[in-house]
Design an enzyme around this catalytic site. Structure first.
Site, PDB file in Angstrom:
ATOM      1  N   SER A 256       0.943  -1.142  -0.165  1.00 12.01           N
ATOM      2  CA  SER A 256       0.101   0.191  -0.116  1.00 12.01           C
ATOM      3  C   SER A 256       0.773   1.689   0.245  1.00 12.01           C
ATOM      4  CB  SER A 256      -1.073   0.614   1.090  1.00 12.01           C
ATOM      5  OG  SER A 256      -0.567  -0.123   2.454  1.00 12.01           O
ATOM      6  N   HIS A 312       1.680   4.905   4.284  1.00 12.30           N
ATOM      7  CA  HIS A 312       0.370   5.393   3.256  1.00 12.30           C
ATOM      8  C   HIS A 312       0.741   7.132   3.289  1.00 12.30           C
ATOM      9  CE1 HIS A 312      -2.735   2.319   4.051  1.00 12.30           C
ATOM     10  NE2 HIS A 312      -1.984   1.901   3.594  1.00 12.30           N
TER      11      HIS A 312
END
Length: 349
Positions: A256, A312
């Site tokens: 991610s 992230h």
């Protein structure tokens, strides 16, 4: 259900972003798909086929500019239904009249219309937003997707000890005594990248693979595989290291951070080249909003194991920076609406 009628076929290497923009701008019931090793432009409305075929043939020959062509759609009884009136400076100069003649009067294509005889309304346009890139144009993206599922399979078998950064005991952090320092002292530098492979569930791997498929492949096809690989090569260790230093006591993994680097790069490119729409801008904004929602901590109550928010954020920031450097270096021209995708993966700007 009506059948699609082929209007015109283009070679696979041709850039049809101008055609896609024309279809979207005028909300025509048309689509672009890859069939029989060609890019096929088709329509659900047979009355559109011939006038659009003539228009696309002339555009392909460089005789008209689709940005200067305006379309007026006319609604008659089903048996008298007429094709659209295609008007523009280039068409008027070459023919002296509209392509489809002079119908009775225009219908406002910006308002919603009811379907005529089972045909979809003009506002309900089935077109492909995301280009259908050939697999050979995006080898790095495909490799990343494969690695996502390999990492999940290895975890399910308990074979990921050599891929993750071992978590720390809770307490004061001393890098010299940390697990990461021990890994590096033993020459295990691959652990800076390998946690991106590890996925803790099949939905985890699927979600990240979907992000790579939608955002990554469009970036790679336009920028080239080498520059795309450089983005991944930098963003993966950045997101992993930031996550480790933020929460050294937590075991983490997943692609991610890289996906958010792709989102960050796409965000910059879309600001730099407003006409680039290979990736829907709304999708980029959804990813940004999801990042903020995860940072609020709300999602942690619904997902076991928590969210690697630091990875992230670091990935998104690295994508923003690298995307900005790419655009400043002149790479943004590859994403212009009329630009062709990079054919050679070794080509650089």
């Amino acid at each position: 259900m009506s059948d699609w009628v082929t209007v015109y076929e283009f070679p696979l290497q041709d850039d049809l972003s101008a055609v896609a923009a024309f279809i979207r701008r005028h909300q025509l019931p048309m689509r672009i798909s890859e069939e029989r090793n060609h890019q096929c432009v088709a329509t659900l409305a047979p009355q559109l086929a011939e006038p659009m075929r003539q228009l696309l043939q002339r555009w392909h020959a460089g005789e008209v500019d689709l940005e200067k062509i305006s379309v007026h759609v006319y609604e008659e009884q089903p048996s008298d239904m007429q094709p659209p009136d295609l008007q523009g400076s280039d068409v008027a100069q070459s023919t002296g009249k509209s392509v489809a003649g002079d119908p009775a009067g225009p219908v406002d294509t910006t308002s919603r219309q009811e379907p005529v005889s089972g045909e979809p309304s003009i506002s309900e346009v089935p077109y492909s937003v995301i280009p259908q890139w050939r697999l050979g144009q995006t080898p790095v993206s495909l490799l990343l997707i494969v690695l996502c599922f390999i990492g999940w399979a290895l975890l399910s078998q308990g074979w990921v000890k050599g891929l993750v950064i071992f978590p720390q005991q809770a307490g004061d952090f001393d890098f010299g005594q940390s697990s990461l320092a021990a890994h590096l002292a033993q020459g295990e530098y691959w652990r800076l990248w390998s946690p991106a492979m590890v996925h803790f569930s099949l939905p985890h791997a699927l979600f990240n693979s979907l992000g790579i498929w939608i955002v990554g492949r469009s970036l790679e096809a336009r920028a080239g595989s080498w520059l795309f690989a450089l983005l991944v090569f930098i963003s993966a260790p950045v997101s992993n290291l930031v996550q480790y230093f933020w929460s050294p006591q937590v075991l983490f993994g997943g692609m991610s951070g890289v996906v958010y680097a792709l989102v960050g790069a796409a965000f910059v490119v879309q600001r730099w080249v407003p006409g680039w729409r290979d990736v829907p801008p709304s999708l980029i904004w959804v990813a940004v909003i999801w990042l903020l929602v995860c940072m609020s901590g709300v999602v942690d109550y619904f997902i076991s194991g928590g969210i690697a928010n630091a990875a992230h954020i670091a990935g998104f920031a690295s994508g923003l920076i690298l995307g900005l450097l790419f655009c400043l270096a002149g790479g943004a021209r590859r994403f212009a609406p009329q630009a062709r995708p990079v054919k050679n993966a070794r080509e650089t700007f």
